[in-house]
Enzyme design. Structure first.
Site, short mmCIF file in Angstrom:
data_model
loop_
_atom_site.label_atom_id
_atom_site.label_comp_id
_atom_site.label_asym_id
_atom_site.label_seq_id
_atom_site.Cartn_x
_atom_site.Cartn_y
_atom_site.Cartn_z
CE LYS A 220 -1.85 2.95 2.11
NZ LYS A 220 -1.61 4.37 1.82
CD GLU B 75 13.01 0.49 10.25
OE1 GLU B 75 13.45 1.47 10.88
OE2 GLU B 75 13.52 -0.63 10.28
CB CYS C 295 12.93 8.35 9.14
SG CYS C 295 13.95 7.26 8.18
CD GLU D 287 9.74 12.40 12.08
OE1 GLU D 287 8.61 11.92 12.15
OE2 GLU D 287 10.73 11.77 11.67
P1 NAI Z 1 1.72 8.63 7.88
O1 NAI Z 1 2.39 7.83 8.92
O2 NAI Z 1 0.25 8.92 8.03
O3 NAI Z 1 1.89 7.90 6.44
C1 NAI Z 1 2.70 6.78 6.18
C2 NAI Z 1 1.89 5.66 5.54
O4 NAI Z 1 0.94 5.19 6.49
C3 NAI Z 1 1.09 6.06 4.30
O5 NAI Z 1 1.10 5.01 3.36
C4 NAI Z 1 -0.32 6.22 4.87
O6 NAI Z 1 -1.31 6.01 3.88
C5 NAI Z 1 -0.35 5.13 5.90
N1 NAI Z 1 -1.36 5.31 6.94
C6 NAI Z 1 -1.84 6.47 7.45
N2 NAI Z 1 -2.78 6.22 8.38
C7 NAI Z 1 -2.89 4.87 8.47
C8 NAI Z 1 -3.69 4.01 9.27
N3 NAI Z 1 -4.57 4.47 10.14
N4 NAI Z 1 -3.53 2.68 9.12
C9 NAI Z 1 -2.65 2.17 8.23
N5 NAI Z 1 -1.89 2.96 7.44
C10 NAI Z 1 -2.00 4.29 7.57
O7 NAI Z 1 2.50 9.97 7.70
P2 NAI Z 1 1.94 11.40 7.17
O8 NAI Z 1 0.67 11.74 7.87
O9 NAI Z 1 1.91 11.38 5.70
O10 NAI Z 1 3.10 12.39 7.68
C11 NAI Z 1 3.00 12.97 8.97
C12 NAI Z 1 4.31 12.96 9.68
O11 NAI Z 1 4.75 11.61 9.83
C13 NAI Z 1 5.46 13.63 8.97
O12 NAI Z 1 5.48 15.00 9.19
C14 NAI Z 1 6.64 12.95 9.61
O13 NAI Z 1 6.91 13.55 10.85
C15 NAI Z 1 6.17 11.55 9.84
N6 NAI Z 1 6.63 10.64 8.78
C16 NAI Z 1 7.73 9.89 9.02
C17 NAI Z 1 8.23 9.08 8.03
C18 NAI Z 1 9.45 8.26 8.25
O14 NAI Z 1 10.10 7.86 7.29
N7 NAI Z 1 9.80 7.94 9.47
C19 NAI Z 1 7.63 9.02 6.70
C20 NAI Z 1 6.43 9.80 6.57
C21 NAI Z 1 5.97 10.58 7.58
#
Ligand code: NAI
Ligand code: MG
Length: 494
Positions: A192, A267, A301, A398
């Site tokens: 996904k 991660e 990250c 973050e």
């Molecule tokens: P997110 O954690 O919501 O998105 C990452 C993935 O999780 C996407 O594929 C999203 O569709 C999926 N996702 C979201 N809600 C979900 C749920 N309830 N159940 C299962 N999958 C779900 O991150 P977002 O909202 O795009 O970004 C917000 C913050 O998250 C960023 O500002 C950053 O701080 C952090 N982030 C950290 C990352 C990393 O590599 N550690 C990558 C992306 C975001």
């Protein structure tokens, strides 16, 4: 609008479908999601908005495929992954342009980091397919009949169907990080991608199909996190969920997975310290610190988002760091010479600008940057902040943008306390040639990766993952096999 090659434009103009059980399908609901070019804020295409129904169909396909795929010869899996790497290499320029149009990152980075590293990772991981081993043992078992001999060994078997949920910051690379070890180990996958950046995963699925992976070994369902993502994490038909993304979502996924005892690797976020010791070469440390935070617009990250510099060097260091920030060329990623692109979405841009606002409210000084810097697109200027307290939001949370906070320390004990005063523990870098200080610090730092005189020194051979709220489990190196297989103990009386 940029001028992507005709092939990419034609690809964008298609009606996009999801890849399920070897077929290209719309969402059952018929719904679609808009995909944006973050440098122009324009919609470039639509993809299916998959939901629980589509996830269920994909998991069923993956389960069916797994029955045979799990018994496939390792050398076949290795060859298919190597073929996939070759296919990706042949079309590297297209992938790079697509990544830039979807995510915003400068084209040279898409090509020479994201795509190049994905190829490298596929090749590295292909080799593991043929190197999955068990051990033989000699148990004593005093209760066993004395006329019997005992034969005992362990085998590693593929963990099963893997649900992979990935973020938008390195879309193709994260897809490879999840798909390759799963397929190498004999698992099937439901991927996904992030709703903000679904495109390179769909193009990669075309390559997976063309090189001849059996139908259903890889399935790609595009859709929203709380719909498709949540349904995948909670699906009883998956055996492992591999997630990269935010810590709050990681916790929700972990809880949903635990309900079915689904294995997880998570991660998650980071707030990685960059520590500049008293002896450091300030010039080199400032250049390294600039890369540590501004690479990929800070949406990494492991971004070096907290800098601790020895108090004697603070002013000189901040001046040099600000010079590096000003030296970046903020422009749409396809423009010649662009070194800083837009953030991925309007939401992310606003989130990062809000953090700069909190820093101002909490008494921080903006040494450079501080605004969006351009009217069109989701840009944020490279921003250096000083004068904030350790408990301020920009030091603790973050930000995930090109925003860094510089603070000072007096001695190594204080440095350790400050560096570890964070809920996260993903990575850290030390800038020094003082070997005894370096070796005293390494064991003290709460981080899954520690780098010296460099930052983001990742490699497929080095296990990667976080301490504390940065996650659970490791990716890469031999951790790949550990996390995509189950161990079985076999004992025979003969
Ligand atoms: P997110 O954690 O919501 O998105 C990452 C993935 O999780 C996407 O594929 C999203 O569709 C999926 N996702 C979201 N809600 C979900 C749920 N309830 N159940 C299962 N999958 C779900 O991150 P977002 O909202 O795009 O970004 C917000 C913050 O998250 C960023 O500002 C950053 O701080 C952090 N982030 C950290 C990352 C990393 O590599 N550690 C990558 C992306 C975001
Ligand atoms: Mg996009």
């Amino acid at each position: 609008m940029p001028l992507p090659s005709t092939t990419i434009q034609q690809w964008l103009d298609r009606t996009h479908a999801m890849f399920i059980g070897g077929e290209w399908l719309p969402a059952r609901s018929g719904k679609t999601l808009e995909v944006f070019n973050p440098a122009t804020a324009e919609v470039i295409c639509q993809v299916p908005a998959g939901d629980a129904d589509d996830i269920d169909r994909a998991v069923t396909s993956a389960r069916t495929a797994f029955r045979e795929w799990r018994h496939s010869r390792p050398s076949r899996r290795e060859k298919l992954l190597l073929d996939l790497a070759d296919a990706l290499e042949e079309r590297a320029d297209e992938f790079a342009m697509l990544e830039t149009l979807d995510n915003g990152k400068p084209l040279t980075f898409s090509r020479h980091m994201d795509v190049a590293l994905a190829i490298d990772f596929l090749r590295y991981t292909a080799g593991w397919a043929t190197k999955i081993e068990g051990r033989s043992m000699t148990p004593s078992m005093p209760y066993a009949p004395s006329d019997k001999q005992i034969v005992a060994y362990t085998r590693r078997e593929p963990v099963g169907v893997v649900g992979a949920i990935i973020p938008w910051n390195f879309p193709l690379l994260m897809a490879s990080w999840k798909i390759a070890p799963a397929l190498a180990a004999g698992c099937s996958v439901v991927l996904k991608p992030a709703e903000d950046t679904p495109l390179t995963a769909l193009l990669l699925a075309e390559l997976v199909e063309s090189v001849g992976f059996p139908a259903g070994t890889l399935n790609v369902v595009t859709g929203l996190g709380h719909e498709a993502g949540a349904a995948l994490a909670a699906h009883p038909g998956i055996n492992k969920v591999a997630f990269t993304g935010s810590t709050p979502v990681g916790k929700m996924i972990g809880k949903a997975a635990m309900e079915n005892m689904t294995r997880t690797t998570l991660e998650l976020g980071g707030k990685s310290p960059v520590m500049v010791l008293a002896d450091a070469d300030i010039e080199a440390a400032a250049a390294g610190a600039a890369q540590a935070i501004f690479f990929n617009q800070g949406q990494v990250c492991t971004a070096g988002s907290r800098i601790y510099v020895h108090e004697a060097a603070h002013d000189a260091f901040v001046a040099k760091l600000a010079e590096h920030a000003k030296g970046l060329t903020m422009a749409p990623g396809w423009e010649e010479g662009a070194t800083l692109g837009p953030l991925v979405s309007a939401k992310q841009q606003q989130r990062v600008l809000d953090y700069i606002g909190y820093a101002r409210e909490e008494g921080g000084q903006i040494a450079t940057g501080g605004g969006a810097g351009r009217d069109t697109g989701f840009f944020v200027e490279p921003t250096v902040i000083t004068g904030l307290a350790q408990n301020s939001r920009c030091v603790q949370e973050e930000i995930f943008g090109p925003v860094v906070v510089v603070q000072t320390f007096r001695d190594l004990d204080e440095l350790v306390t400050l560096a570890n005063d964070s809920p996260y523990g993903l990575a850290a870098s030390l800038w020094s040639n003082d070997l005894s200080a370096i070796h005293r610090l390494i064991p003290e730092i709460d981080a899954g990766s520690v780098w010296v005189n460099g930052h983001n020194l990742l490699d497929p051979s080095m296990p990667f993952g976080g301490f504390k709220q940065s996650g659970i489990g490791r990716e890469m190196g031999d951790s790949l096999i550990e996390h995509y297989t189950e161990q079985k103990s076999v004992v025979m009386l003969v």
